[in-house]
Design an enzyme around this catalytic site. Structure first.
Site, short mmCIF file in Angstrom:
data_model
loop_
_atom_site.label_atom_id
_atom_site.label_comp_id
_atom_site.label_asym_id
_atom_site.label_seq_id
_atom_site.Cartn_x
_atom_site.Cartn_y
_atom_site.Cartn_z
N MET A 84 1.15 -10.09 7.60
CA MET A 84 0.15 -10.82 8.38
C MET A 84 0.72 -12.07 9.05
SD MET A 84 -2.58 -9.25 8.69
CE MET A 84 -1.66 -7.75 8.62
N HIS A 108 8.85 -2.66 7.06
CA HIS A 108 7.58 -1.91 7.06
C HIS A 108 7.10 -1.91 8.51
CE1 HIS A 108 3.67 -0.48 5.94
NE2 HIS A 108 3.06 -1.65 5.93
N GLY A 134 10.91 -5.34 -4.11
CA GLY A 134 12.10 -6.15 -3.83
C GLY A 134 12.98 -6.44 -5.05
N1 LIG Z 1 7.24 -6.50 -1.59
C1 LIG Z 1 7.91 -5.35 -1.53
O1 LIG Z 1 8.47 -4.90 -2.51
C2 LIG Z 1 8.01 -4.58 -0.24
C3 LIG Z 1 8.51 -3.24 -0.25
C4 LIG Z 1 8.76 -2.61 0.96
C5 LIG Z 1 8.48 -3.28 2.15
N2 LIG Z 1 7.97 -4.54 2.12
C6 LIG Z 1 7.75 -5.23 3.39
O2 LIG Z 1 8.67 -6.33 3.44
C7 LIG Z 1 8.10 -7.39 4.21
C8 LIG Z 1 8.10 -8.67 3.38
O3 LIG Z 1 7.22 -8.47 2.30
P1 LIG Z 1 7.40 -9.24 0.91
O4 LIG Z 1 6.41 -8.64 -0.04
O5 LIG Z 1 8.85 -9.28 0.56
O6 LIG Z 1 6.93 -10.68 1.34
P2 LIG Z 1 6.61 -11.92 0.39
O7 LIG Z 1 5.12 -12.09 0.33
O8 LIG Z 1 7.35 -11.83 -0.90
O9 LIG Z 1 7.24 -13.04 1.34
C9 LIG Z 1 7.33 -14.28 0.93
C10 LIG Z 1 8.23 -15.06 1.89
O10 LIG Z 1 7.56 -15.31 3.11
C11 LIG Z 1 7.39 -16.72 3.26
N3 LIG Z 1 6.05 -16.99 3.80
C12 LIG Z 1 4.86 -16.82 3.20
N4 LIG Z 1 3.87 -17.21 4.00
C13 LIG Z 1 4.44 -17.64 5.12
C14 LIG Z 1 3.95 -18.19 6.33
N5 LIG Z 1 2.64 -18.39 6.52
N6 LIG Z 1 4.85 -18.50 7.31
C15 LIG Z 1 6.16 -18.29 7.12
N7 LIG Z 1 6.70 -17.81 5.99
C16 LIG Z 1 5.85 -17.49 5.02
C17 LIG Z 1 7.50 -17.29 1.84
O11 LIG Z 1 7.94 -18.61 1.88
C18 LIG Z 1 8.55 -16.38 1.24
O12 LIG Z 1 9.83 -16.81 1.61
C19 LIG Z 1 6.71 -6.90 4.61
O13 LIG Z 1 6.82 -6.30 5.86
C20 LIG Z 1 6.38 -5.85 3.55
O14 LIG Z 1 5.43 -4.89 3.97
C21 LIG Z 1 7.74 -5.20 0.97
MG LIG Z 2 3.76 -1.53 1.56
#
Ligand SMILES: NC(=O)c1ccc[n+]([C@@H]2O[C@H](COP(=O)([O-])OP(=O)(O)OC[C@H]3O[C@@H](n4cnc5c(N)ncnc54)[C@H](O)[C@@H]3O)[C@@H](O)[C@H]2O)c1
Ligand SMILES: [Mg+2]
Ligand SMILES: CC(C)(O)[C@@H](O)C(=O)O
Ligand SMILES: [Mg+2]
Length: 332
Positions: A84, A108, A134
């Protein structure tokens, strides 16, 4: 069977001289930044502010930059901030500094598939979507393995987008397992479906509801937790390693008979019908619309959902039970 790309099919050459900006240092961001750096690539970590992620990245030996500074210095920009948030980061911090022939990379397909980000034609847009959380992407890599991933190309301005996607998949450790090609549409719709009805939504509700039924019937919460939540890991590990047939071989005849009959009674055709409705909501874009609206309101459902889970009896009991069961888990 779809073609499975492994280490021998991928080379780091197409990206070995590029500078890669990893935007975000959360669940995937940390794993990607560390795995890519350990694979010998040049990685910059780009963050919005000097908050918690900044400190974690510093502790891991990075010198984080503000997002726009990372983007200005990068050839490849990887979006690993929450789905988002990506379009705001794109609009404010990436688009103004985009140069022709840069790469925009996703884990994603959400923002590209639902057209929240519409990049110019002069960049490559591709995805490496790990099929696992992750921290596991990092843990498996460190132990010499890798989490499988899907790769897809949305725009191939350079003509080399697929090779670069495979190169990143290799650096992440994903080709140590296997990588399959998909499209942004297929990855987005299947990923959302899986996490909603099965991996996150379905399994959590299944376990919590089963726990609640036992506790409401007067059984000790600790016994209910062992039975409906804790043992799930061992059953799922057996399925992961040996398939349903392997798991069924390991459980009793009584469990097999009871499981075949009650399983289909509980997860019945009505549940399947609802799953199909959930899929349709994803495919039509209604879920994306609803999630954007929810996010713009401050994500109250998310905030309240997390609080409700945290304060639930099953979570309180779980804190004690995990101490016991983790003590018994083999160290590896
Ligand atoms: N979590 C998973 O295991 C997983 C698996 C496959 C794909 N994905 C995809 O990977 C991408 C990242 O997901 P995630 O779960 O690793 O993210 P996350 O929620 O863990 O990301 C956190 C990071 O984003 C930063 N952040 C949070 N809010 C913010 C804002 N308003 N502005 C700027 N930075 C901000 C935080 O400081 C932190 O560094 C997404 O597209 C997700 O769909 C995630
Ligand atoms: Mg997902
Ligand atoms: C780890 C998951 C659930 O597979 C991922 O898709 C996510 O969105 O976190
Ligand atoms: Mg997923």
């Amino acid at each position: 069977m779809a073609k499975v790309y492994t280490d021998k099919d991928a080379s780091l050459d197409p990206i070995k001289d590029k500078t890669i900006a990893v935007l975000g240092y959360g669940s995937q961001g940390r794993a990607w930044a560390l795995n890519l750096r350990d694979s010998g690539l040049k990685v910059l970590v780009g963050l919005e502010r000097e908050g918690n992620s900044w400190k974690v990245a510093e502790n891991d030996g990075f010198r984080p930059l503000y997002t726009e500074d990372a983007v200005k210095n990068a050839d490849i920009v990887i979006f690993l901030v929450p789905d988002m948030v990506q379009r705001y980061v794109y609009r404010e911090r990436v688009q103004p500094y985009l140069r022709d022939s840069m790469d925009l990379v996703f884990a994603h397909g959400f923002n590209i598939h639902y057209r929240l980000i519409e990049p110019p034609k002069t960049v490559d847009v591709y995805m490496i979507a790990p099929k696992g959380p992750g921290p596991i992407v990092r843990e498996y890599f460190v132990k010499g393995g890798g989490v499988p991933a899907l790769v897809a190309v949305h725009q191939n301005y350079s003509g080399k987008a697929f090779e670069k996607a495979l190169a990143i998949a290799k650096a992440l450790g994903a080709t140590r397992a296997g990588v399959i090609e998909t499209t942004f549409k297929e990855e987005t719709e299947t990923d959302l479906f899986g996490e909603q009805v099965d991996l996150v939504g379905g399994i959590t509700q299944l376990m919590r509801t089963a726990f609640q039924v036992l506790v409401e019937a007067g059984y000790q919460p600790e016994i209910a937790y062992y039975e409906t939540i804790n043992e799930m890991k061992m059953i799922v590990d057996l399925i992961y390693e040996k398939g349903f047939t392997g798991m069924l071989k390991a459980v009793s005849e009584t469990a097999k008979y009871g499981g075949f009959t009650a399983g289909k009674y509980v997860i019945n055709e009505d549940v399947k019908k609802r799953m199909k409705e959930v899929l349709e909501r994803i495919r039509s874009g209604k879920f994306a619309e609803e999630w954007i609206e929810e996010y713009n309101k401050g994500a109250p459902t998310l905030v309240n959902g997390l609080k409700e889970v945290e304060n639930s009896l099953e979570e309180q009991v779980g804190r004690q039970i995990r101490e016991i069961s983790l003590r018994g888990k083999p160290k590896s």
